[in-house]
Design an enzyme around this catalytic site. Structure first.
Site, PDB file in Angstrom:
ATOM      1  N   ASP A   1      -6.412  -8.138   9.074  1.00 30.63           N
ATOM      2  CA  ASP A   1      -6.625  -6.873   9.780  1.00 30.63           C
ATOM      3  C   ASP A   1      -7.299  -7.186  11.117  1.00 30.63           C
ATOM      4  O   ASP A   1      -8.297  -7.913  11.161  1.00 30.63           O
ATOM      5  CB  ASP A   1      -7.577  -5.958   8.995  1.00 30.63           C
ATOM      6  CG  ASP A   1      -6.908  -5.297   7.805  1.00 30.63           C
ATOM      7  OD1 ASP A   1      -5.723  -5.572   7.538  1.00 30.63           O
ATOM      8  OD2 ASP A   1      -7.601  -4.505   7.135  1.00 30.63           O
TER       9      ASP A   1
ATOM     10  N   HIS B   1       0.677  -4.879   6.987  1.00 25.55           N
ATOM     11  CA  HIS B   1      -0.413  -5.017   6.008  1.00 25.55           C
ATOM     12  C   HIS B   1       0.156  -5.308   4.616  1.00 25.55           C
ATOM     13  O   HIS B   1      -0.354  -4.833   3.604  1.00 25.55           O
ATOM     14  CB  HIS B   1      -1.300  -3.773   6.017  1.00 25.55           C
ATOM     15  CG  HIS B   1      -1.977  -3.568   7.345  1.00 25.55           C
ATOM     16  ND1 HIS B   1      -3.228  -4.081   7.644  1.00 25.55           N
ATOM     17  CD2 HIS B   1      -1.551  -2.973   8.480  1.00 25.55           C
ATOM     18  CE1 HIS B   1      -3.541  -3.777   8.884  1.00 25.55           C
ATOM     19  NE2 HIS B   1      -2.530  -3.103   9.423  1.00 25.55           N
TER      20      HIS B   1
ATOM     21  N   HIS C   1      -7.003  -1.989  14.059  1.00 25.74           N
ATOM     22  CA  HIS C   1      -6.502  -1.276  12.871  1.00 25.74           C
ATOM     23  C   HIS C   1      -7.222   0.071  12.706  1.00 25.74           C
ATOM     24  O   HIS C   1      -6.614   1.074  12.363  1.00 25.74           O
ATOM     25  CB  HIS C   1      -6.727  -2.168  11.646  1.00 25.74           C
ATOM     26  CG  HIS C   1      -6.116  -1.689  10.364  1.00 25.74           C
ATOM     27  ND1 HIS C   1      -5.010  -0.873  10.299  1.00 25.74           N
ATOM     28  CD2 HIS C   1      -6.467  -1.931   9.075  1.00 25.74           C
ATOM     29  CE1 HIS C   1      -4.708  -0.640   9.032  1.00 25.74           C
ATOM     30  NE2 HIS C   1      -5.574  -1.253   8.274  1.00 25.74           N
TER      31      HIS C   1
ATOM     32  N   GLU D   1      -6.751 -10.053   3.845  1.00 26.37           N
ATOM     33  CA  GLU D   1      -6.459  -9.285   2.637  1.00 26.37           C
ATOM     34  C   GLU D   1      -5.230  -9.884   1.957  1.00 26.37           C
ATOM     35  O   GLU D   1      -4.421 -10.558   2.586  1.00 26.37           O
ATOM     36  CB  GLU D   1      -6.205  -7.813   2.982  1.00 26.37           C
ATOM     37  CG  GLU D   1      -7.449  -7.134   3.549  1.00 26.37           C
ATOM     38  CD  GLU D   1      -7.209  -5.728   4.068  1.00 26.37           C
ATOM     39  OE1 GLU D   1      -8.121  -4.888   3.972  1.00 26.37           O
ATOM     40  OE2 GLU D   1      -6.114  -5.466   4.606  1.00 26.37           O
TER      41      GLU D   1
ATOM     42  N   HIS E   1      -2.325 -11.026   4.483  1.00 23.60           N
ATOM     43  CA  HIS E   1      -2.309 -10.635   5.893  1.00 23.60           C
ATOM     44  C   HIS E   1      -3.734 -10.499   6.411  1.00 23.60           C
ATOM     45  O   HIS E   1      -4.694 -10.560   5.652  1.00 23.60           O
ATOM     46  CB  HIS E   1      -1.568  -9.300   6.065  1.00 23.60           C
ATOM     47  CG  HIS E   1      -2.301  -8.122   5.489  1.00 23.60           C
ATOM     48  ND1 HIS E   1      -2.266  -7.790   4.158  1.00 23.60           N
ATOM     49  CD2 HIS E   1      -3.110  -7.207   6.072  1.00 23.60           C
ATOM     50  CE1 HIS E   1      -3.012  -6.723   3.943  1.00 23.60           C
ATOM     51  NE2 HIS E   1      -3.547  -6.346   5.090  1.00 23.60           N
TER      52      HIS E   1
ATOM     53  N   HIS F   1     -13.623  -0.138   6.116  1.00 21.55           N
ATOM     54  CA  HIS F   1     -13.010  -1.000   7.136  1.00 21.55           C
ATOM     55  C   HIS F   1     -13.832  -0.972   8.426  1.00 21.55           C
ATOM     56  O   HIS F   1     -14.068  -2.009   9.051  1.00 21.55           O
ATOM     57  CB  HIS F   1     -11.581  -0.534   7.458  1.00 21.55           C
ATOM     58  CG  HIS F   1     -10.526  -1.086   6.558  1.00 21.55           C
ATOM     59  ND1 HIS F   1     -10.156  -0.479   5.387  1.00 21.55           N
ATOM     60  CD2 HIS F   1      -9.750  -2.202   6.668  1.00 21.55           C
ATOM     61  CE1 HIS F   1      -9.197  -1.185   4.820  1.00 21.55           C
ATOM     62  NE2 HIS F   1      -8.930  -2.233   5.563  1.00 21.55           N
TER      63      HIS F   1
ATOM     64  N   TRP G   1       0.870  -1.189   0.000  1.00 22.93           N
ATOM     65  CA  TRP G   1       0.000   0.000   0.000  1.00 22.93           C
ATOM     66  C   TRP G   1       0.901   1.232   0.000  1.00 22.93           C
ATOM     67  O   TRP G   1       1.865   1.301   0.777  1.00 22.93           O
ATOM     68  CB  TRP G   1      -0.922  -0.026   1.217  1.00 22.93           C
ATOM     69  CG  TRP G   1      -2.061   0.925   1.076  1.00 22.93           C
ATOM     70  CD1 TRP G   1      -2.132   2.182   1.611  1.00 22.93           C
ATOM     71  CD2 TRP G   1      -3.269   0.708   0.353  1.00 22.93           C
ATOM     72  NE1 TRP G   1      -3.323   2.757   1.255  1.00 22.93           N
ATOM     73  CE2 TRP G   1      -4.042   1.882   0.482  1.00 22.93           C
ATOM     74  CE3 TRP G   1      -3.774  -0.363  -0.402  1.00 22.93           C
ATOM     75  CZ2 TRP G   1      -5.296   2.018  -0.108  1.00 22.93           C
ATOM     76  CZ3 TRP G   1      -5.013  -0.228  -0.983  1.00 22.93           C
ATOM     77  CH2 TRP G   1      -5.762   0.949  -0.837  1.00 22.93           C
TER      78      TRP G   1
HETATM   79 ZN    ZN Z   1      -4.740  -4.694   6.112  1.00 21.26          ZN
END
Ligand code: ZN
Length: 221
Positions: free
Chosen positions: A58, A52, A62, A178, A56, A166, A22
């Site tokens: 979450d 992340h 988070h 994810e 992975h 989220h 990301w």
């Molecule tokens: Zn994530």
């Protein structure tokens, strides 16, 4: 003793030095701190990465201050029957498409989109990946699914309101996987094992995820 591991599909991506991540997250650094080729007695790697990255999970913390970390996740969230749903929409996971799949409370659902064959094949971050729309996130929350998995780096699109999407899922107690690569897993019922590394109070953690096809009839989770 031999361990029978036949029939399992590895739906995790390989963590590599310099892999796409990301954009505002830390890079993935994986290099040899000690190296036999440089005269050291053994190979020892040094790993530094945002949590992340790659495949992975979450954790609620988070996006929700003071909420649970992944080290407190019940193992049942990611071990058991899961359904891979093929998403036909090339741009977004829509509420209309999800309604046609008759989701059930408590289900573990993994969305196989065009991301699996497209995004992981490129060495740079892909901005226009297929992600969960806000109405679809609300539908997942209202249905009360247990776990949701997506096949690129976020449940929310790059241009979408990632905080809101989220939070809709995490506030509903949904566990999020994810960064799956579902290219080898067509739509159907599977046994899922996905275990995030046990990092203290972690908002995210790298995970190994594997699937084994189940006969269509076995529908309890
Ligand atoms: Zn994530």
């Amino acid at each position: 003793m031999t361990i029978a591991a036949t029939g399992w599909l590895d739906v995790s991506v390989t963590v590599r030095h310099g892999m796409p991540h990301w954009p505002d997250n830390p890079p993935v650094i994986l290099e040899r701190a000690m190296d036999i080729e440089r005269g050291d007695a053994c190979n020892v790697s040094h790993l530094a990465m945002g949590v992340h990255s790659g495949t992975h999970m979450d954790g609620p913390v988070h996006f929700i201050a003071g909420a649970h970390g992944l080290d407190e996740m019940p193992l049942a969230a990611t071990m058991g029957v899961a359904r891979v749903i093929e998403i036909s929409d090339a741009h977004e996971i829509t509420v209309e498409e999800l309604r046609s799949h008759d989701l059930q409370a408590g289900e573990r659902v993994l969305f196989r989109t065009s991301n699996s064959t497209r995004c992981w094949r490129t060495p740079t971050f892909v901005e226009d990946f297929v992600a969960i729309s806000e109405p679809a996130a609300v539908h997942l929350a209202e249905t009360g699914v247990q776990t949701v998995g997506v096949d690129y780096l976020s449940v929310a699109g790059y241009y979408a309101d990632g905080v809101k999407i989220h939070r809709i899922l995490l506030d509903a107690g949904i566990w999020i996987i994810e960064g799956l690569d579902l290219s080898s897993a067509p739509a159907g019922q599977y046994e899922l094992i996905c275990l995030p590394v046990k990092l203290h109070n972690s908002d995210g953690a790298p995970a190994r995820a594997i699937l084994r096809p189940l006969p269509e009839a076995s529908g309890t989770w």
